[in-house]
Design a protein around this motif. Structure first.
Motif, short mmCIF file in Angstrom:
data_model
loop_
_atom_site.label_atom_id
_atom_site.label_comp_id
_atom_site.label_asym_id
_atom_site.label_seq_id
_atom_site.Cartn_x
_atom_site.Cartn_y
_atom_site.Cartn_z
N SER A 5 0.63 -1.11 -0.23
CA SER A 5 0.40 -0.28 0.12
C SER A 5 0.64 1.43 -0.03
CB SER A 5 -1.04 0.15 1.39
OG SER A 5 0.05 -0.77 2.37
N ARG A 8 2.31 2.01 -3.42
CA ARG A 8 1.39 2.35 -4.14
C ARG A 8 0.72 3.51 -4.20
NH1 ARG A 8 -1.22 -1.74 -6.77
NH2 ARG A 8 -1.78 -4.15 -6.13
N ARG A 12 1.62 6.94 -6.94
CA ARG A 12 0.21 7.01 -7.48
C ARG A 12 0.59 8.90 -7.38
NH1 ARG A 12 -3.18 3.81 -4.11
NH2 ARG A 12 -2.63 5.10 -2.04
N VAL A 75 -2.32 0.22 -10.30
CA VAL A 75 -1.51 1.03 -9.47
C VAL A 75 -2.98 1.80 -8.60
CG1 VAL A 75 0.02 2.84 -8.27
CG2 VAL A 75 0.36 1.76 -9.98
N GLN A 76 -3.70 2.29 -9.69
CA GLN A 76 -4.53 3.21 -9.57
C GLN A 76 -5.65 3.39 -10.86
OE1 GLN A 76 -3.79 7.43 -9.10
NE2 GLN A 76 -4.94 7.72 -7.49
#
Length: 109
Positions: A5, A8, A12, A75-76
């Motif tokens: 997390s 990520r 981001r 990733v997103q």
């Protein structure tokens, strides 16, 4: 490689300034688009893609499928855009994205 997390979140943040380089339209994820994504990931490691309204895939579906076909990490996904990451094997070490590592807390006995 599965991203943590924290990694990520780091990616981001780096993706905020990226321009969209691939657009997925009604033709979906053809071999040519997958090849372009592979080339972009090798050159940049982190790419932003956009799914057009005419596409047959949702952005989440397109992200998952393109990640699978390029062996990259999602990733997103936000709205019509998504971000993928894959460590490059051709970039010089100094130009690579260095991901933060989670440190394990020492166990107490």
């Amino acid at each position: 490689m599965e991203l943590t997390s924290k990694q990520r979140a780091q990616l981001r943040g780096l993706a905020n300034g990226l321009d969209t380089i691939l657009q997925i339209g009604k033709d979906g994820l053809g071999d040519n688009l997958v090849q372009q994504a592979n080339e972009a990931l090798e050159a940049r490691e982190l790419i932003k893609c956009r799914v057009l309204e005419s596409a047959m895939l949702t952005p989440r579906e397109a992200c998952q499928e393109l990640a699978r076909r390029t062996r990259s990490e999602p990733v997103q996904v936000i709205g019509t855009k998504f971000v993928l990451y894959r460590e490059s094997h051709t970039k010089e070490k100094k130009d690579r994205i260095v991901l933060i590592k989670d440190r394990k807390k020492p166990t107490q006995n």
